[in-house]
Write an enzyme that holds these catalytic residues in place. Structure first.
Site, PDB file in Angstrom:
ATOM      1  N   CYS A 113      17.418 -29.429  -4.945  1.00  0.00           N
ATOM      2  CA  CYS A 113      17.016 -30.449  -5.910  1.00  0.00           C
ATOM      3  C   CYS A 113      17.973 -31.636  -5.895  1.00  0.00           C
ATOM      4  CB  CYS A 113      17.017 -29.869  -7.315  1.00  0.00           C
ATOM      5  SG  CYS A 113      15.939 -28.463  -7.496  1.00  0.00           S
ATOM      6  N   ARG A 158      18.027 -33.964   1.214  1.00  0.00           N
ATOM      7  CA  ARG A 158      18.501 -32.684   0.676  1.00  0.00           C
ATOM      8  C   ARG A 158      17.431 -31.597   0.771  1.00  0.00           C
ATOM      9  NH1 ARG A 158      22.919 -33.132  -2.783  1.00  0.00           N
ATOM     10  NH2 ARG A 158      22.200 -31.455  -4.109  1.00  0.00           N
ATOM     11  N   TRP A 213      13.253 -28.647  -5.240  1.00  0.00           N
ATOM     12  CA  TRP A 213      13.138 -27.632  -4.190  1.00  0.00           C
ATOM     13  C   TRP A 213      12.853 -26.337  -4.926  1.00  0.00           C
ATOM     14  CZ3 TRP A 213      15.488 -23.111  -2.454  1.00  0.00           C
ATOM     15  CH2 TRP A 213      15.288 -22.789  -1.110  1.00  0.00           C
ATOM     16  N   ASN A 259      19.061 -29.276 -11.772  1.00  0.00           N
ATOM     17  CA  ASN A 259      19.345 -28.733 -10.435  1.00  0.00           C
ATOM     18  C   ASN A 259      20.140 -27.454 -10.653  1.00  0.00           C
ATOM     19  OD1 ASN A 259      20.310 -28.128  -7.908  1.00  0.00           O
ATOM     20  ND2 ASN A 259      21.525 -29.985  -7.660  1.00  0.00           N
ATOM     21  N   GLY A 260      19.662 -26.348 -10.119  1.00  0.00           N
ATOM     22  CA  GLY A 260      20.379 -25.078 -10.297  1.00  0.00           C
ATOM     23  C   GLY A 260      19.405 -23.985 -10.703  1.00  0.00           C
ATOM     24  N   GLU A 270      24.569 -21.151  17.553  1.00  0.00           N
ATOM     25  CA  GLU A 270      24.301 -22.465  16.968  1.00  0.00           C
ATOM     26  C   GLU A 270      23.108 -23.130  17.656  1.00  0.00           C
ATOM     27  OE1 GLU A 270      24.947 -23.923  14.401  1.00  0.00           O
ATOM     28  OE2 GLU A 270      24.690 -26.051  14.767  1.00  0.00           O
ATOM     29  N   LYS A 330      19.656 -24.262  15.771  1.00  0.00           N
ATOM     30  CA  LYS A 330      19.121 -25.626  15.809  1.00  0.00           C
ATOM     31  C   LYS A 330      17.649 -25.598  16.235  1.00  0.00           C
ATOM     32  CE  LYS A 330      21.454 -27.322  13.948  1.00  0.00           C
ATOM     33  NZ  LYS A 330      22.744 -26.982  13.432  1.00  0.00           N
ATOM     34  N   GLU A 341      15.388 -24.282  13.409  1.00  0.00           N
ATOM     35  CA  GLU A 341      15.265 -25.203  12.283  1.00  0.00           C
ATOM     36  C   GLU A 341      14.344 -26.372  12.581  1.00  0.00           C
ATOM     37  OE1 GLU A 341      19.239 -25.832   9.910  1.00  0.00           O
ATOM     38  OE2 GLU A 341      19.623 -25.974  12.047  1.00  0.00           O
ATOM     39  N   HIS A 368      21.497  -4.489  25.704  1.00  0.00           N
ATOM     40  CA  HIS A 368      21.367  -3.450  24.680  1.00  0.00           C
ATOM     41  C   HIS A 368      20.129  -3.661  23.808  1.00  0.00           C
ATOM     42  CE1 HIS A 368      25.283  -1.863  25.787  1.00  0.00           C
ATOM     43  NE2 HIS A 368      25.643  -3.122  25.921  1.00  0.00           N
ATOM     44  N   LYS A 391      19.293 -29.511   2.539  1.00  0.00           N
ATOM     45  CA  LYS A 391      20.555 -29.912   3.153  1.00  0.00           C
ATOM     46  C   LYS A 391      21.738 -29.244   2.463  1.00  0.00           C
ATOM     47  CE  LYS A 391      23.244 -32.195   5.861  1.00  0.00           C
ATOM     48  NZ  LYS A 391      23.344 -31.608   7.209  1.00  0.00           N
TER      49      LYS A 391
HETATM   50  C1  F6R Z   1      22.122 -25.728   9.807  1.00  0.00           C
HETATM   51  C2  F6R Z   1      22.631 -26.104   8.507  1.00  0.00           C
HETATM   52  C3  F6R Z   1      22.946 -25.014   7.547  1.00  0.00           C
HETATM   53  C4  F6R Z   1      24.300 -25.296   6.889  1.00  0.00           C
HETATM   54  C5  F6R Z   1      24.573 -24.265   5.794  1.00  0.00           C
HETATM   55  C6  F6R Z   1      25.941 -24.462   5.177  1.00  0.00           C
HETATM   56  O1  F6R Z   1      21.831 -26.834  10.590  1.00  0.00           O
HETATM   57  O2  F6R Z   1      22.782 -27.251   8.211  1.00  0.00           O
HETATM   58  O3  F6R Z   1      22.933 -23.779   8.160  1.00  0.00           O
HETATM   59  O4  F6R Z   1      25.286 -25.257   7.873  1.00  0.00           O
HETATM   60  O5  F6R Z   1      23.596 -24.369   4.804  1.00  0.00           O
HETATM   61  O6  F6R Z   1      26.052 -25.710   4.585  1.00  0.00           O
HETATM   62  P1  F6R Z   1      27.443 -26.358   4.271  1.00  0.00           P
HETATM   63  O7  F6R Z   1      28.142 -26.572   5.562  1.00  0.00           O
HETATM   64  O8  F6R Z   1      27.111 -27.643   3.575  1.00  0.00           O
HETATM   65  O9  F6R Z   1      28.185 -25.400   3.398  1.00  0.00           O
END
Ligand code: F6R
Length: 611
Positions: free
Chosen positions: A2, A27, A73, A99-100, A484, A488, A491, A507, A606
């Site tokens: 949010c 976000r 959200w 928000n929360g 990673e 990516k 996502e 395995h 985000k």
């Molecule tokens: C992946 C991504 C998320 C964040 C995770 C932690 O691309 O952006 O996996 O890495 O939500 O977020 P932060 O780093 O803001 O604590």
């Protein structure tokens, strides 16, 4: 997650709020809304993009000098118009955004239902709002007091902002656990979840602390704690330019941020790493150098991409500092009963500095005597403030939901910390130290070289975009890079992808391999290179399609691969900063080829400010 925006002052509130909501779109959200006070309390809200709300409001009365806006959200109740914020209280006089999560909302709702309250939404927010109104009416007290009383009975996390039809000159806000920034203008105030909606109007901001409540008029900001004692607002100057949160000619923020990496890594090294003098200056690390060197263990706590940075750092710290390192998912660590000994060092890694699980995990560890070091990107964020010490990553605002430049900046900071500690502790030789300092210094330029491959990678994306599954394999420092890369791809392109240590493939995952399965190998030259090449042969023998990330001058590996992406050679300790770049680009271009919203992938937020 949010986003909240609010305004009070001489400007028209609606355009300020609308623009702010658009700035917070990154976000992640599924509906939006505004409440504007101008005699009447007008609330407009809609499922979907902020642009749809804007379209709905064409021709409507949006004149007002005080208002609140929200991107939601969904947590409680599906994303729809009804559940969107702002919510209106039973009397119709109060409107609130939140928000929360209010964890004890179900009990509060039962109590209110018994008292005859009815609810128009499924949200915890509407429950809290009516709870506040109920207290206000029963005690015949000002709204500020009702909010204070209510918040003492709330379990959970919140930022709330309220407007009251009977007091059109005042905004009331409070925070616990979720982010809130107040911008101070000339006879005007701006509220937002982060600085991006504010930066265009003022650089003077106050970061509200947990359990603080603010009563805000156009020309006055009163900050109190929940005990009703006045607090002195601590005004901070924002070190951020408007251009940093705009696309600057790129098609997407994600692409811009990938291409910014030579600069962001440079920014991260600047003033710290002196390759000529062979020094690393990090005041936050120096302050606690003794404790870190003598720590029995270091625990990296993070989520998602930041967790992957922690995994790379585990390898680096163990190699250079000979300290036992554990890497923990914050969400697990906070709910286990982890053994934390006095003097344990926790490194909390977070781009946003607001990730709820990471925040609570370090609060718990701190209360048990651990030293908390934050490796955080957003200056002034909650994790940065709760940490005992730390080092900012200085990657600048990251707007694309998928983390890219923050990851490489995290790696740069963590490598510098490990090098500094290892050198001071004497666990690496002077020569090796100097060699790695120079290797690190050369990374920005090498990243720029990798980016020259963008067009080649775009073509590969066209070739592989219709895959339904994908494996990413690497060993050693490149195992977290494989994780990673897979994250990516998931996502951004919604293709199922898994990262594995290359040897672990035998395995289980090897059962997936057939001629339709692309397998991305991170096969740059390091101590494991030959073993990775053997694993590649095992995949080829089963007709998998191999895409290999290799170094310049490697003539053998291309004979096994269907496609190669060439990156400059670098020491294995710093190589992950280069090897992740083609994987970011591959995910980006596949997402674009599939016509997906790469900056705001479905369901993702985000900044994950709820657990
Ligand atoms: C992946 C991504 C998320 C964040 C995770 C932690 O691309 O952006 O996996 O890495 O939500 O977020 P932060 O780093 O803001 O604590």
């Amino acid at each position: 997650m949010c986003g909240i925006v609010a305004y009070i002052g001489p400007r028209e509130a609606y355009p300020v709020i609308l623009k702010g909501l658009k700035r917070l779109e990154y976000r992640g959200y599924d509906s939006s809304g505004v409440a504007l006070l101008n005699g009447d309390l007008n609330v407009y809200k809609k499922k979907g993009k902020v642009a749809e709300l804007e379209e709905m409001l064409v021709g409507k009365d949006v004149h007002s000098h005080i208002g609140i806006g929200h991107t939601r959200w969904a947590t409680h109740g599906e994303p729809n118009d009804r559940n969107a914020h702002p919510h209106i209280s039973g009397s119709g006089k109060l409107a609130m955004i939140h928000n929360g999560i209010i964890e004890n909302y179900a009990q509060l709702k039962q109590d209110l239902l018994r008292k005859g309250y009815t609810f128009k939404s499924d949200t915890d927010t509407e429950v809290l709002l009516n709870f506040i109104e109920d207290i206000k009416e029963n005690n015949n007290c000002p709204l500020e007091e009702a909010v204070r009383i209510a918040l003492k009975r709330i379990v959970g996390a919140y930022v709330i902002v309220l407007i009251d039809q009977e007091h059109p000159d005042t905004l009331i806000t409070a925070r616990k656990g979720s982010p809130l920034v107040i911008g101070i203008g000339k006879n005007e105030h701006f509220l937002a979840s982060d600085a991006s909606p504010i930066i265009e109007y003022t650089k003077e901001v106050v970061y509200v602390n947990d359990y603080e409540l603010a009563i805000i008029k156009a020309d006055e900001l009163i900050l109190k704690n929940l005990g009703n004692e006045r607090q002195t607002p601590f005004i901070t100057k924002l070190d951020m330019e408007l251009a940093a949160i705009e696309k600057g000619g790129y098609e997407h923020f994600m692409l811009k941020e990938i291409f910014e990496q030579p600069q962001t890594i440079q920014d991260c090294l600047r003033g710290r790493l002196d390759a000529n003098g062979g020094t690393i200056t990090m005041s936050g690390v120096s302050k606690y150098a003794e404790q870190i060197m003598n720590a029995n263990r270091i625990v990296m706590v993070a989520c998602g991409t930041s967790w992957h940075a922690g995994l790379v750092a585990e390898y680096i710290f163990e190699e250079l500092c000979r300290i036992n390192v554990e890497v923990e998912y914050a969400s697990e660590f906070r709910y286990r009963n982890p053994v934390i000994n006095q003097g344990d060092v926790i490194i909390a890694i977070s781009q946003s500095g607001e990730t709820a699980d990471t925040l609570v995990a370090i609060e718990n560890a701190k209360s048990k005597g651990a030293i908390i070091m934050g490796v955080v990107n957003v200056v002034g964020s909650s994790i940065a403030r709760i940490s005992d010490t730390g080092a900012y990553t200085h990657a600048g605002p990251e707007i694309g939901v998928a983390s890219t430049k923050a990851f490489t900046a995290q790696l740069a900071v963590l490598t510098m910390i490990a090098l500094k500690i290892g050198y001071e502790k004497g666990t690496i030789s002077h020569d090796r130290y100097l060699q790695l300092v120079r290797e690190l210094d050369a990374i920005p330029e090498k990243v720029a070289t990798v980016l020259l491959q963008a067009d080649n990678i775009r073509k590969l994306a066209e070739k592989y975009k219709d895959a339904t599954n994908c494996l990413y394999l690497g060993r050693g420092y490149n195992f977290p890079v494989a994780l990673e890369g897979a994250l990516k791809l998931k996502e951004i392109s919604y293709i199922h992808a898994e990262g594995y240590p290359a040897a672990e493939m035998k395995h289980g995952p090897i059962a997936l391999v057939d001629e339709n399965l692309p397998v991305v190998f991170i096969a740059t030259k390091d101590a494991y290179h030959e073993k990775v090449v053997s694993n590649m042969q095992e995949i080829k023998a089963r007709k998998g399609q191999v895409i290999a990330i290799i170094n310049e001058g490697d003539e053998f590996t291309p004979t096994l691969a269907d496609d190669v992406i060439v990156v400059p050679e670098a020491d294995e300790i710093v190589a992950p900063m280069l090897n992740c770049i083609p994987l970011q680009l591959l995910a980006y271009y596949i997402g674009v080829a599939k016509n997906f919203d790469v900056d705001k992938p479905r369901n993702l937020a985000k900044s994950v400010t709820v657990e």
